[in-house]
Design a protein around this motif. Structure first.
Motif, PDB file in Angstrom:
ATOM      1  N   ASN A   1     104.078  94.792  59.237  1.00 53.74           N
ATOM      2  CA  ASN A   1     105.374  94.988  59.880  1.00 53.74           C
ATOM      3  C   ASN A   1     106.292  93.789  59.660  1.00 53.74           C
ATOM      4  O   ASN A   1     107.505  93.955  59.468  1.00 53.74           O
ATOM      5  CB  ASN A   1     105.182  95.235  61.378  1.00 53.74           C
ATOM      6  N   ILE A   2     105.733  92.582  59.700  1.00 60.29           N
ATOM      7  CA  ILE A   2     106.541  91.385  59.441  1.00 60.29           C
ATOM      8  C   ILE A   2     107.109  91.426  58.020  1.00 60.29           C
ATOM      9  O   ILE A   2     108.296  91.121  57.798  1.00 60.29           O
ATOM     10  CB  ILE A   2     105.695  90.118  59.653  1.00 60.29           C
ATOM     11  N   TYR A   3     106.278  91.806  57.084  1.00 57.75           N
ATOM     12  CA  TYR A   3     106.745  91.885  55.695  1.00 57.75           C
ATOM     13  C   TYR A   3     107.851  92.930  55.529  1.00 57.75           C
ATOM     14  O   TYR A   3     108.881  92.679  54.881  1.00 57.75           O
ATOM     15  CB  TYR A   3     105.563  92.215  54.781  1.00 57.75           C
ATOM     16  N   GLN A   4     107.668  94.102  56.117  1.00 55.20           N
ATOM     17  CA  GLN A   4     108.668  95.154  55.984  1.00 55.20           C
ATOM     18  C   GLN A   4     109.978  94.785  56.671  1.00 55.20           C
ATOM     19  O   GLN A   4     111.062  95.006  56.119  1.00 55.20           O
ATOM     20  CB  GLN A   4     108.117  96.464  56.552  1.00 55.20           C
TER      21      GLN A   4
ATOM     22  N   GLY B   1     100.478  87.483  72.115  1.00 62.51           N
ATOM     23  CA  GLY B   1     101.016  86.749  73.245  1.00 62.51           C
ATOM     24  C   GLY B   1     100.139  85.566  73.599  1.00 62.51           C
ATOM     25  O   GLY B   1      99.098  85.308  72.988  1.00 62.51           O
ATOM     26  N   GLY B   2     100.558  84.807  74.621  1.00 64.50           N
ATOM     27  CA  GLY B   2      99.821  83.606  74.988  1.00 64.50           C
ATOM     28  C   GLY B   2      98.401  83.908  75.431  1.00 64.50           C
ATOM     29  O   GLY B   2      97.452  83.221  75.041  1.00 64.50           O
ATOM     30  N   THR B   3      98.227  84.967  76.241  1.00 58.77           N
ATOM     31  CA  THR B   3      96.883  85.335  76.692  1.00 58.77           C
ATOM     32  C   THR B   3      96.007  85.737  75.523  1.00 58.77           C
ATOM     33  O   THR B   3      94.837  85.342  75.424  1.00 58.77           O
ATOM     34  CB  THR B   3      96.969  86.479  77.711  1.00 58.77           C
ATOM     35  N   SER B   4      96.566  86.533  74.613  1.00 62.22           N
ATOM     36  CA  SER B   4      95.785  86.974  73.454  1.00 62.22           C
ATOM     37  C   SER B   4      95.398  85.798  72.571  1.00 62.22           C
ATOM     38  O   SER B   4      94.258  85.711  72.097  1.00 62.22           O
ATOM     39  CB  SER B   4      96.589  87.996  72.648  1.00 62.22           C
ATOM     40  N   LEU B   5      96.340  84.888  72.334  1.00 61.58           N
ATOM     41  CA  LEU B   5      96.025  83.723  71.514  1.00 61.58           C
ATOM     42  C   LEU B   5      94.958  82.852  72.162  1.00 61.58           C
ATOM     43  O   LEU B   5      94.069  82.329  71.486  1.00 61.58           O
ATOM     44  CB  LEU B   5      97.292  82.902  71.284  1.00 61.58           C
ATOM     45  N   LEU B   6      95.031  82.694  73.480  1.00 66.05           N
ATOM     46  CA  LEU B   6      94.030  81.897  74.178  1.00 66.05           C
ATOM     47  C   LEU B   6      92.644  82.514  74.027  1.00 66.05           C
ATOM     48  O   LEU B   6      91.654  81.807  73.795  1.00 66.05           O
ATOM     49  CB  LEU B   6      94.400  81.778  75.658  1.00 66.05           C
ATOM     50  N   ILE B   7      92.555  83.832  74.151  1.00 62.80           N
ATOM     51  CA  ILE B   7      91.269  84.511  73.991  1.00 62.80           C
ATOM     52  C   ILE B   7      90.767  84.380  72.561  1.00 62.80           C
ATOM     53  O   ILE B   7      89.600  84.040  72.315  1.00 62.80           O
ATOM     54  CB  ILE B   7      91.400  85.996  74.392  1.00 62.80           C
ATOM     55  N   VAL B   8      91.641  84.640  71.595  1.00 61.88           N
ATOM     56  CA  VAL B   8      91.233  84.620  70.193  1.00 61.88           C
ATOM     57  C   VAL B   8      90.757  83.228  69.783  1.00 61.88           C
ATOM     58  O   VAL B   8      89.670  83.060  69.208  1.00 61.88           O
ATOM     59  CB  VAL B   8      92.400  85.090  69.298  1.00 61.88           C
TER      60      VAL B   8
ATOM     61  N   PHE C   1      93.348  94.221  76.892  1.00 62.52           N
ATOM     62  CA  PHE C   1      91.907  93.970  77.005  1.00 62.52           C
ATOM     63  C   PHE C   1      91.074  95.154  76.509  1.00 62.52           C
ATOM     64  O   PHE C   1      89.877  95.004  76.307  1.00 62.52           O
ATOM     65  CB  PHE C   1      91.554  93.654  78.459  1.00 62.52           C
ATOM     66  N   SER C   2      91.689  96.312  76.350  1.00 65.28           N
ATOM     67  CA  SER C   2      90.953  97.451  75.800  1.00 65.28           C
ATOM     68  C   SER C   2      91.080  97.533  74.285  1.00 65.28           C
ATOM     69  O   SER C   2      90.548  98.457  73.676  1.00 65.28           O
ATOM     70  CB  SER C   2      91.457  98.758  76.425  1.00 65.28           C
ATOM     71  N   GLY C   3      91.779  96.582  73.670  1.00 66.65           N
ATOM     72  CA  GLY C   3      91.929  96.600  72.220  1.00 66.65           C
ATOM     73  C   GLY C   3      92.796  97.736  71.714  1.00 66.65           C
ATOM     74  O   GLY C   3      92.610  98.205  70.584  1.00 66.65           O
ATOM     75  N   GLY C   4      93.760  98.192  72.522  1.00 66.15           N
ATOM     76  CA  GLY C   4      94.630  99.297  72.124  1.00 66.15           C
ATOM     77  C   GLY C   4      94.027 100.664  72.356  1.00 66.15           C
ATOM     78  O   GLY C   4      94.659 101.682  72.053  1.00 66.15           O
ATOM     79  N   ASN C   5      92.803 100.735  72.916  1.00 66.51           N
ATOM     80  CA  ASN C   5      92.161 102.032  73.148  1.00 66.51           C
ATOM     81  C   ASN C   5      92.852 102.825  74.254  1.00 66.51           C
ATOM     82  O   ASN C   5      92.842 104.058  74.229  1.00 66.51           O
ATOM     83  CB  ASN C   5      90.683 101.830  73.514  1.00 66.51           C
TER      84      ASN C   5
ATOM     85  N   GLY D   1      89.046  93.537  69.497  1.00 64.04           N
ATOM     86  CA  GLY D   1      90.121  94.446  69.867  1.00 64.04           C
ATOM     87  C   GLY D   1      91.502  93.861  69.650  1.00 64.04           C
ATOM     88  O   GLY D   1      92.458  94.591  69.351  1.00 64.04           O
ATOM     89  N   ILE D   2      91.632  92.540  69.772  1.00 70.44           N
ATOM     90  CA  ILE D   2      92.934  91.891  69.571  1.00 70.44           C
ATOM     91  C   ILE D   2      93.182  91.627  68.094  1.00 70.44           C
ATOM     92  O   ILE D   2      94.263  91.906  67.561  1.00 70.44           O
ATOM     93  CB  ILE D   2      92.996  90.578  70.372  1.00 70.44           C
ATOM     94  N   VAL D   3      92.173  91.099  67.394  1.00 65.87           N
ATOM     95  CA  VAL D   3      92.345  90.698  65.997  1.00 65.87           C
ATOM     96  C   VAL D   3      92.533  91.902  65.088  1.00 65.87           C
ATOM     97  O   VAL D   3      93.181  91.789  64.030  1.00 65.87           O
ATOM     98  CB  VAL D   3      91.132  89.857  65.544  1.00 65.87           C
ATOM     99  N   VAL D   4      92.031  93.070  65.479  1.00 67.81           N
ATOM    100  CA  VAL D   4      92.121  94.235  64.604  1.00 67.81           C
ATOM    101  C   VAL D   4      93.572  94.645  64.362  1.00 67.81           C
ATOM    102  O   VAL D   4      93.876  95.322  63.368  1.00 67.81           O
ATOM    103  CB  VAL D   4      91.321  95.414  65.221  1.00 67.81           C
ATOM    104  N   GLY D   5      94.487  94.218  65.230  1.00 70.07           N
ATOM    105  CA  GLY D   5      95.892  94.546  65.020  1.00 70.07           C
ATOM    106  C   GLY D   5      96.621  93.587  64.108  1.00 70.07           C
ATOM    107  O   GLY D   5      97.814  93.789  63.825  1.00 70.07           O
ATOM    108  N   LEU D   6      95.938  92.551  63.611  1.00 70.69           N
ATOM    109  CA  LEU D   6      96.589  91.546  62.767  1.00 70.69           C
ATOM    110  C   LEU D   6      97.088  92.109  61.439  1.00 70.69           C
ATOM    111  O   LEU D   6      98.230  91.825  61.044  1.00 70.69           O
ATOM    112  CB  LEU D   6      95.634  90.372  62.528  1.00 70.69           C
ATOM    113  N   PRO D   7      96.302  92.909  60.690  1.00 68.85           N
ATOM    114  CA  PRO D   7      96.840  93.443  59.419  1.00 68.85           C
ATOM    115  C   PRO D   7      98.102  94.278  59.620  1.00 68.85           C
ATOM    116  O   PRO D   7      99.058  94.167  58.834  1.00 68.85           O
ATOM    117  CB  PRO D   7      95.676  94.280  58.880  1.00 68.85           C
ATOM    118  N   HIS D   8      98.107  95.111  60.650  1.00 61.48           N
ATOM    119  CA  HIS D   8      99.293  95.929  60.918  1.00 61.48           C
ATOM    120  C   HIS D   8     100.488  95.050  61.270  1.00 61.48           C
ATOM    121  O   HIS D   8     101.628  95.326  60.848  1.00 61.48           O
ATOM    122  CB  HIS D   8      98.994  96.904  62.051  1.00 61.48           C
TER     123      HIS D   8
END
Length: 468
Positions: free
Chosen positions: A202-205, A423-430, A66-70, A191-198
């Protein structure tokens, strides 16, 4: 896609809507700037290593979502919006037991402003308490990331975290009042979506560079994510519509009533709040299991180990707690007796059901059924990603554990061994915040006689068609 692009262009053709969108984007950019300002007196690199090693699966890992990784990076926004969410939930729960709050809630705009003011005060108080607790925990840990321990560090950390939380709260309120709305939700969303590019990198690598995963694992993850998003959209839009008929009444010289409508009951009325409550309660024992006094006690360690993450009793407790908190929260936000009284007061009735007590019992029965469905939906949504990561440790069950370990597939017992970033909570929020934001912008477009994002045939309508 053409209609979507046209609607997106229309957003920037309307001056007022364009200002709101740009204002929202500017404040969200300010919020992201704060995510790169470290907290004074802490070595952020050492703390990230310590967090990844010891705290990522406990209560601090839950707060980090909930802090967006802060919190993981220990920035000035480390507490995020969590104190505000907690304060809002506390005041909402107190509304049921405190007559003053219940009276203010029914006073309209004036009462809402007063409750909002009290929410701000409680947010600051909770931020002070949480920041002091985090500062004391940082000093007493063995990570050696506090540069100058002492009372000065505690006061500086308290001031930094509390100010950061108050500033985030102000940003959210400004987005709600002067932007596109849903300010607090959009901050969590970013805060959740900002981690999508990373995550994509990682999935590609891992798939095509290091070959840690095979193509089948990648396809399973993508298919599950798409299916979960579609499942969320389907259920979040789902509602049980109770038909309501209003009798004709003569008031003065005018004939009132005589029309039909419906009372919508959402399948997931509690939103993500039941997951927050259940996750908080189950994360506390996992955090307590890290203390030396628990590790040195065979009885306590065995008890807490039975409800550790991925254990069968953990999943069972999680499902029970989510369903319980769904009923608890729905009982707070919707009172069937009060709804039945209001319906009777204005001459409304449900066809085939007598007004008053019978109507309240009928609505309560329907509400109980859909709340069970909503609770199971939230439980499945939250547990699917975790099962993909680490499976269900059925082999730890007493008695049948050895037989299960020998005959069950390993991907069920140990998971797929891959990281599921959302995760499920993050997807529900997004997904939920995205749908609400698009609906608000679309409502502004339609109000100004512009075409919305969805075609007319695909829009969600009421029970009655527009031509009836």
């Amino acid at each position: 896609m053409t209609k979507f692009l046209e609607a997106l262009a229309n957003v920037f053709r309307i001056p007022d809507l364009r200002k709101r969108v740009l204002f929202t984007l500017a404040l969200l950019a300010v919020y992201r700037v704060g995510a790169f300002i470290p907290t004074p007196g802490i070595d952020p690199i050492r703390f990230q290593e310590f967090f990844a090693r010891t705290a990522s699966g406990g209560f601090l890992g839950y707060l980090d979502v909930f802090s967006g990784g802060n919190l993981r990076r220990m920035t000035i926004f480390a507490l995020g919006i969590t104190p505000y969410i907690t304060a809002s939930i506390i005041l909402q729960l107190l509304t049921v037991v405190v007559p003053t709050l219940d009276k203010l809630q029914k006073e309209g705009e004036i009462g809402r402003r007063k409750i909002t003011q009290w929410t701000r005060y409680l947010t600051v108080a909770l931020a002070i308490v949480q920041s002091i607790g985090i500062a004391l925990a940082l000093q007493s840990s063995d990570g050696n990331f506090v540069l100058n321990p002492g009372i000065g560090f505690i006061l500086l950390t308290m001031l930094t975290f509390t100010t950061g939380t108050a500033f985030i709260m102000w940003l959210g309120e400004q987005i709600t009042d002067r932007g596109v709305g849903n300010g607090m939700s959009l901050i969590i969303f970013v805060g959740i979506v900002v981690g999508l590019p990373h995550a994509i990198m990682n999935i590609y690598q891992n798939t095509f560079v290091t070959h840690q995963w095979n193509v089948l694992q990648l396809l399973v993850i993508l298919v599950v994510m798409v299916a979960v998003v579609g499942f969320i959209v389907l259920v979040e839009r789902g509602e049980r519509r109770i038909p309501v008929q209003y009798a004709k009444r003569v008031i003065g010289r005018r004939m009132m009533g005589g029309h039909s409508t419906h009372l919508p009951l959402k399948v997931n009325a509690g939103g993500v709040i039941p997951i927050i409550f259940a996750s908080s309660l189950l994360a506390l024992p996992q955090t307590a299991a890290q203390f030396p006094i628990v590790k040195n006690s065979p009885v306590l360690s065995r008890m807490l180990g039975a409800i550790a993450s991925s254990e069968p009793f953990y999943y069972l407790a999680f499902i029970v707690l989510i369903v319980f908190f769904c009923f608890f929260y729905v009982s707070i936000i919707f009172n069937p007796n009060e709804a039945a009284d209001n319906m009777r007061k204005y001459g409304g009735f449900i066809p085939g059901i007598r007004p008053g007590k019978n109507t309240a019992e009928y609505m309560d029965k329907i509400l109980s059924k859909i709340t069970v469905v909503g609770g199971l939906y939230l439980a499945i949504l939250s547990l699917i990603p975790q099962m993909m990561i680490s499976g269900i440790h059925l082999q730890h069950l007493p008695g049948a554990g050895n037989w299960i370990d020998a005959h069950f597939p390993r991907f069920i017992l140990d998971g797929l061994g891959v990281q599921f970033w959302f995760g499920g909570t993050s997807l529900l929020i997004v997904v939920g915040v995205a749908m609400d934001t698009v609906n608000q912008i679309e409502a502004q477009l339609i109000m100004r006689h512009y075409e919305g994002f969805t075609p007319r045939a695909g829009r969600i309508r009421g029970r009655r068609s527009s031509t009836s």
